[in-house]
Motif scaffolding. Structure first.
Motif, PDB file in Angstrom:
ATOM      1  N   TRP A  23       0.852  -1.179   0.000  1.00 43.04           N
ATOM      2  CA  TRP A  23       0.000   0.000   0.000  1.00 43.04           C
ATOM      3  C   TRP A  23       0.894   1.237   0.000  1.00 43.04           C
ATOM      4  CZ3 TRP A  23      -5.390  -0.499   0.033  1.00 43.04           C
ATOM      5  CH2 TRP A  23      -5.863  -1.795   0.252  1.00 43.04           C
ATOM      6  N   VAL A  24       0.704   2.077  -0.985  1.00 39.83           N
ATOM      7  CA  VAL A  24       1.585   3.225  -1.190  1.00 39.83           C
ATOM      8  C   VAL A  24       0.822   4.523  -0.922  1.00 39.83           C
ATOM      9  CG1 VAL A  24       3.066   4.439  -2.837  1.00 39.83           C
ATOM     10  CG2 VAL A  24       2.854   1.932  -2.932  1.00 39.83           C
ATOM     11  N   THR A  25       1.471   5.432  -0.215  1.00 37.84           N
ATOM     12  CA  THR A  25       0.872   6.736   0.018  1.00 37.84           C
ATOM     13  C   THR A  25       1.974   7.781   0.156  1.00 37.84           C
ATOM     14  OG1 THR A  25      -0.818   7.921   1.287  1.00 37.84           O
ATOM     15  CG2 THR A  25       0.795   6.650   2.559  1.00 37.84           C
ATOM     16  N   ARG A  26       1.571   9.030   0.262  1.00 29.90           N
ATOM     17  CA  ARG A  26       2.531  10.126   0.362  1.00 29.90           C
ATOM     18  C   ARG A  26       3.212  10.148   1.723  1.00 29.90           C
ATOM     19  NH1 ARG A  26      -0.530  14.695   0.644  1.00 29.90           N
ATOM     20  NH2 ARG A  26      -2.445  13.493   0.918  1.00 29.90           N
ATOM     21  N   ARG A  27       4.430  10.627   1.758  1.00 25.37           N
ATOM     22  CA  ARG A  27       5.144  10.779   3.015  1.00 25.37           C
ATOM     23  C   ARG A  27       4.503  11.852   3.894  1.00 25.37           C
ATOM     24  NH1 ARG A  27      11.475  10.772   0.896  1.00 25.37           N
ATOM     25  NH2 ARG A  27      11.588   8.526   0.450  1.00 25.37           N
ATOM     26  N   ASP A  28       4.950  11.891   5.134  1.00 28.42           N
ATOM     27  CA  ASP A  28       4.480  12.892   6.098  1.00 28.42           C
ATOM     28  C   ASP A  28       2.977  12.731   6.336  1.00 28.42           C
ATOM     29  OD1 ASP A  28       4.718  15.005   7.887  1.00 28.42           O
ATOM     30  OD2 ASP A  28       4.323  16.525   6.359  1.00 28.42           O
ATOM     31  N   VAL A  29       2.593  11.527   6.776  1.00 27.72           N
ATOM     32  CA  VAL A  29       1.172  11.200   6.916  1.00 27.72           C
ATOM     33  C   VAL A  29       0.522  12.011   8.029  1.00 27.72           C
ATOM     34  CG1 VAL A  29       1.440   8.870   5.995  1.00 27.72           C
ATOM     35  CG2 VAL A  29       1.707   9.245   8.453  1.00 27.72           C
TER      36      VAL A  29
ATOM     37  N   GLU B 198       7.591  10.194  -2.214  1.00 27.55           N
ATOM     38  CA  GLU B 198       7.421  11.573  -2.685  1.00 27.55           C
ATOM     39  C   GLU B 198       6.569  11.508  -3.950  1.00 27.55           C
ATOM     40  OE1 GLU B 198       8.124  14.293  -1.374  1.00 27.55           O
ATOM     41  OE2 GLU B 198       9.559  13.788   0.209  1.00 27.55           O
ATOM     42  N   PRO B 199       5.411  12.131  -3.972  1.00 23.95           N
ATOM     43  CA  PRO B 199       4.513  12.010  -5.124  1.00 23.95           C
ATOM     44  C   PRO B 199       5.162  12.379  -6.453  1.00 23.95           C
ATOM     45  CG  PRO B 199       3.393  13.063  -3.307  1.00 23.95           C
ATOM     46  CD  PRO B 199       4.830  12.964  -2.907  1.00 23.95           C
ATOM     47  N   ALA B 200       5.987  13.423  -6.466  1.00 22.45           N
ATOM     48  CA  ALA B 200       6.559  13.902  -7.725  1.00 22.45           C
ATOM     49  C   ALA B 200       7.475  12.868  -8.363  1.00 22.45           C
ATOM     50  CB  ALA B 200       7.326  15.197  -7.486  1.00 22.45           C
ATOM     51  N   GLY B 201       8.197  12.099  -7.545  1.00 26.85           N
ATOM     52  CA  GLY B 201       9.142  11.141  -8.110  1.00 26.85           C
ATOM     53  C   GLY B 201       8.667   9.713  -8.085  1.00 26.85           C
TER      54      GLY B 201
END
Length: 342
Positions: free
Chosen positions: A204-210, A235-238
């Motif tokens: 399960w993948v999500t953005r950092r700094d939840v 990091e969403p951008a990468g």
């Protein structure tokens, strides 16, 4: 504020009396104190004399109210005493209990009337296609599910102040339970995406700094959806999506905001559509995450502060999930589903 010394103990019931005098101005103070007395379950013996059963919690409630009265320029006196009556003149313990029961029965009656109306609506929906389909047709914020959740909350508020077991309690509880059972009945008309609840070891993948939505989403995934989930924070951008991964609360994710529902609500509507306790949690998460006060949940500011504290204390996302899980376990249990926790 004065507190009277206890009277000698005996066979009589023990009571706490709040005797107060409120100045005529400002007008709002009398209204404020009246509402506070109502919220703690006190009943009036006279215009300025209120009573509660003599417990430590009742004493604390009266002490806070007395302080508010005095800060507003009034006077307040708390007495711990027994009623002395020969049964022919004056108030008896039974008279006071009757006043408490009357107040609670009136409150139960209002909830019961609304519960009967919701039950009738649910039955009509069932005759058309099933209450369960109707309840989740528009997701966890649907009208019937939201109404029954409000009924349950209102009932619990009255029950917490029902010191002597008022007569209408059982009928009210039974009617609400009828609605809940009707909404939970199986339906063959379900449509829409639903993955196997017995997932085991998906990534399960999500953005950092939840924060709140992602912490709550990871909690419901780990507790109810995937037996051994693997969480990855990116990091969403990468980020480059890998086949087989399940993304949540991020751009183009499999599970994210849908309409005005947050990611947690999306997961609940997909995997746990009939779990009323989970919908309660979903309303709180929504109000914190979306900041639109859609459900007006009183618990939202407290949850927001707790999540902010976790984020301030723990930099690692894995630690935030671990700490957040404790909060959401307790919150879920508070709505009556402790036995459902794995």
């Amino acid at each position: 504020m004065a507190v009277a010394q206890p009277a000698p103990s005996g066979d009589s019931a023990r009571w706490l009396f709040l005797i107060h005098q409120i100045p005529p101005k400002p007008d709002y103070l009398r209204v404020k104190i009246g509402r506070r007395l109502q919220r703690v379950g006190a009943v009036a013996l006279k215009n300025s004399v209120y009573v509660l059963p003599a417990t430590a919690e009742s004493l604390e409630d009266f002490q806070w109210i007395a302080r508010e009265i005095e800060e507003g320029g009034g006077e307040a006196f708390i007495s711990d005493a027994s009623l002395v009556s020969d049964g022919l003149t004056g108030l008896t313990d039974d008279d006071v209990r009757t006043r408490f029961d009357a107040a609670r029965n009136e409150a139960y009656g209002a909830v019961l009337a609304d519960a009967k109306a919701v039950l009738a609506t649910a039955r009509r929906a069932t005759s058309k296609r099933s209450a369960r389909t109707e309840a989740r047709a528009t997701g966890p914020g649907s009208r019937l599910a939201h109404e029954v959740a409000k009924l349950r909350r209102r009932f619990e508020v009255v029950k917490a102040l029902d010191f002597f077991g008022a007569a209408r309690a059982d009928a009210t509880a039974a009617t609400i339970a009828q609605v809940e059972r009707l909404l939970a009945e199986p339906s063959s008309g379900r449509s829409g995406l639903r993955l196997d609840r017995t997932m085991d070891g998906a990534t399960w993948v999500t953005r950092r700094d939840v924060h709140v939505d992602r912490i709550a989403s990871a909690w419901v995934i780990a507790r109810f959806i995937d037996r051994r989930p693997v969480f990855r924070f990116v990091e969403p951008a990468g980020h480059s999506h890998r086949e087989g991964e399940l993304r949540f609360d991020m751009f183009e994710a499999e599970y994210t905001h849908v309409g005005d529902a947050c990611t947690f609500e999306t997961l609940v509507s997909t995997f746990l559509p009939t779990d009323l306790a989970m919908r309660e949690v979903g309303e709180i998460v929504h109000d914190v995450d979306c900041k639109d006060d859609r459900f007006g949940r009183d618990e939202a500011p407290g949850l927001a502060r707790l999540i902010a504290g976790i984020a301030a204390r723990f930099a690692r996302d894995e630690d935030r999930l671990e700490q957040g899980a404790l909060i959401f376990d307790a919150l879920y249990a508070a709505f009556g589903s402790v036995s459902a926790l794995p």
